[in-house]
Design an enzyme around this catalytic site. Structure first.
Site, mmCIF file in Angstrom:
data_model
loop_
_atom_site.group_PDB
_atom_site.id
_atom_site.type_symbol
_atom_site.label_atom_id
_atom_site.label_comp_id
_atom_site.label_asym_id
_atom_site.label_seq_id
_atom_site.Cartn_x
_atom_site.Cartn_y
_atom_site.Cartn_z
ATOM 1 N N SER A 289 0.875 -1.207 0.139
ATOM 2 C CA SER A 289 0.104 -0.090 -0.002
ATOM 3 C C SER A 289 0.932 1.255 0.203
ATOM 4 O O SER A 289 1.541 1.449 -0.939
ATOM 5 C CB SER A 289 -0.902 -0.219 1.215
ATOM 6 O OG SER A 289 -1.742 0.750 1.124
ATOM 7 N N ASP A 300 10.609 4.715 -9.813
ATOM 8 C CA ASP A 300 10.128 5.267 -11.213
ATOM 9 C C ASP A 300 10.858 6.810 -11.741
ATOM 10 O O ASP A 300 11.159 7.188 -12.653
ATOM 11 C CB ASP A 300 8.685 5.776 -11.273
ATOM 12 C CG ASP A 300 7.766 4.590 -11.253
ATOM 13 O OD1 ASP A 300 8.480 3.331 -11.276
ATOM 14 O OD2 ASP A 300 6.703 4.564 -11.584
ATOM 15 N N LYS A 314 -0.698 -4.084 -3.055
ATOM 16 C CA LYS A 314 -1.934 -3.531 -2.880
ATOM 17 C C LYS A 314 -2.166 -2.180 -3.701
ATOM 18 O O LYS A 314 -1.255 -1.256 -3.272
ATOM 19 C CB LYS A 314 -2.187 -3.290 -1.403
ATOM 20 C CG LYS A 314 -3.393 -2.650 -1.214
ATOM 21 C CD LYS A 314 -3.707 -2.495 0.358
ATOM 22 C CE LYS A 314 -5.024 -1.797 0.832
ATOM 23 N NZ LYS A 314 -5.008 -0.425 0.327
#
Length: 557
Positions: A289, A300, A314
């Site tokens: 999460s 990224d 999640k």
């Protein structure tokens, strides 16, 4: 028949308040709502036996949510406070960290500056009664004990305390207060330039805790950092966004969410505030999460290296919906996506939570946890970071450096000793007999005093926080008398073993006992400082942060 008509009239009247228009969609909604309410009324009014209407209602809500996704849940009113407590940052109580030694509550340490410390309760004290009710030797559950100790701020509670070396039971009156719940478990300098911070969840106070810990480490010479998110199950989305913002450049994307009714919402960094060089993030299969949001933002945007195993997966956003009786629905309203468009949510079948919950076992059986060669991604799951590196979607975050699970590290004997609390009870019993000598030998009072001054933002000597522990870390060994005590506990718990399994278990058992003693005398940072070298993900993370080649193409401030 008259009863049926009465039900119809009352239920149709109730439904009327939900009607919002004459559209086909609203008519369909009203029809299904009438059906649901009618069924509820028929059951409660006509069923052959007495019906618990509250239970019927709650079961209906749970049933509806079960058919949606694994993370849409219902929480009864009585459990809502406990559910929110780790995230809100505080609860009201007496302020002690404790463990249960058999059927006795033993204080690990009072919360610094908390109500128990103020009246003189000490580490090693055994709380045996609460308001004249015995809680030791009566097999009272941990939940019932906590209910008696906790209470509204300003209320008083009388505690009976047994302390080694004092014959009579000591009595303390403690005024309950707000007690902080910390989400940063540990922070320390690994070496002269590398800092380590472990976060157990993302709550309301996480960013403040982290920046305070980072500031302290920076003052000690930290240039690079290892952020440990192993086992971090997540928490508030905004908390992870705020922390990612500390490291990213202005306008770099952190995460975006998108749902059927919520549209797309993007979260961008404002400007990096923590001046740090290399960043390594440690993850495992239980990193989930909000912890995946931070990891994905670092990966990224090419700001850090991810080390470990594929994360939980999640990628669903829940909105809390408070019901009139104080109960709570956490309803999934959107997916969240990494900056390059990866949705971290792993696949699931609606209504099949059992299959979803055994995902980690499936990963083990497939070989994924043991070898990176067992993981195969189709081209459709390939994404490119802002710097041109290849990353993967499809469920969870695949780390930049994969670390296989070492199944030999924790033996069956070790797992049995841990499951039956033999390791913790042995440690507590041995410390109880040797606490005063340990405190004197390793000058623990200096640490306690320095920590109190630090928390009060007063002048303290940082070396007082470390000097005694570093001596303990270097010279303390788990002696035969401690092992004999452990084996006695194993015998009482009817745990069978032989010499070979005992010897195979011994390195980890000794390390854990030494770490638990350190936690009792000092704090969680010292526990992890002893245990981390036995964690292969940590070891590989430390190797990576020292390898300049690993950070080619990775931004460094």
């Amino acid at each position: 028949m008259n009863i049926i008509n009465t039900i119809k009239i009352s239920l149709l009247t109730a439904v009327a308040s939900f009607s919002t228009g004459a559209s086909a969609q609203n008519n369909s909604f009203d029809e299904q709502l009438r059906k649901l309410i009618f069924a509820h009324g028929a059951i409660t009014q006509l069923y052959v036996d007495t019906v618990d209407t509250k239970k019927v209602t709650e079961d209906a809500i749970r049933g509806m949510l079960t058919e949606l996704d694994p993370h849409s849940t219902y929480t009864p009113a009585k459990d809502v406070e406990a559910l929110n407590e780790p995230l809100t940052g505080s609860f009201e109580g007496i302020g002690v960290q404790f463990n249960m030694n058999e059927d006795t509550l033993v204080v690990i340490q009072p919360v610094s500056g908390g109500p128990s410390e103020k009246v003189g309760i000490q580490a090693g004290d055994m709380i045996v009664s609460v308001n004249d009710t015995a809680i030791a030797g009566v097999k009272m559950s941990r939940e019932n004990i906590m209910k008696r100790l906790r209470g509204p701020k300003g209320t008083k509670v009388n505690l009976g305390v047994v302390r080694r070396g004092i014959e009579d039971t000591l009595m303390f009156t403690v005024t309950r207060d707000k007690i902080p719940v910390y989400t940063v478990d540990a922070a320390y300098m690994i070496d002269n330039t590398t800092g380590y911070i472990r976060i157990n969840s993302f709550g309301a106070t996480t960013n403040a805790e982290f920046t305070k810990a980072a500031s302290s480490l920076l003052s000690q010479g930290m240039k690079d950092i290892i952020i440990d998110l192993q086992g971090n199950g997540g928490g508030y989305l905004q908390a992870s966004v705020d922390l990612a913002d500390e490291f990213l450049n202005s306008n770099e994307m952190i995460v975006y969410t998108e749902g059927r009714t919520t549209g797309r919402h993007e979260y961008h960094a404002k400007s990096g505030k923590i001046n740090i060089g290399k960043i390594v993030v440690l993850v495992d299969g239980y990193t989930a999460s909000a912890a995946e949001i931070l990891s994905g933002a670092m990966q990224d945007n090419d700001r850090g290296i991810i080390i470990g195993r594929r994360t939980f997966g999640k990628g669903l956003v829940q909105r809390p919906i408070n019901l009139p009786d104080g109960s709570l629905i956490r309803l999934t309203i959107a997916h969240y996506y990494s900056p390059v468009g990866r949705c971290f949510q792993k696949p699931y079948v609606k209504g099949d939570k059992k299959k979803y919950d055994q995902d980690m076992l499936d990963r083990l059986n497939s070989g994924e946890l043991l070898s990176a060669d067992s993981i195969h991604f189709p081209d459709s799951l390939k994404y490119t970071t802002t710097g041109g590196r290849t990353v993967y979607g499809g469920g969870g975050i695949m780390p930049d450096v994969y670390v296989p699970l070492d199944t030999t590290q924790y033996t069956k004997l070790h797992r049995e000793l841990a499951a039956k609390s033999c390791i913790t009870s042995t440690t507590l019993k041995w410390i109880d007999k040797n606490r005063s000598q340990l405190i004197k030998r390793y000058n623990v009072e200096a640490f306690t005093k320095a920590r109190t001054l630090k928390l009060a933002n007063k002048t303290y000597k940082p070396e007082d926080l470390r000097k005694g522990f570093l001596a303990y870390k270097a010279e303390f060994t788990v002696t035969d008398d401690i092992i004999d005590l452990l084996l006695q506990k194993a015998k009482e718990a009817k745990i069978e073993y032989n010499d070979s399994t005992l010897q195979a278990s011994m390195p980890m058992l000794k390390a854990q006992i030494k770490a638990l003693i350190a936690r009792d005398l000092w704090d969680m940072s010292e526990y992890y400082e002893i245990m981390n070298p036995y964690n292969e993900i940590y070891v590989q993370g430390l190797k990576a942060i020292k390898d300049e080649k690993m950070f080619e193409g990775i931004k460094q401030e």
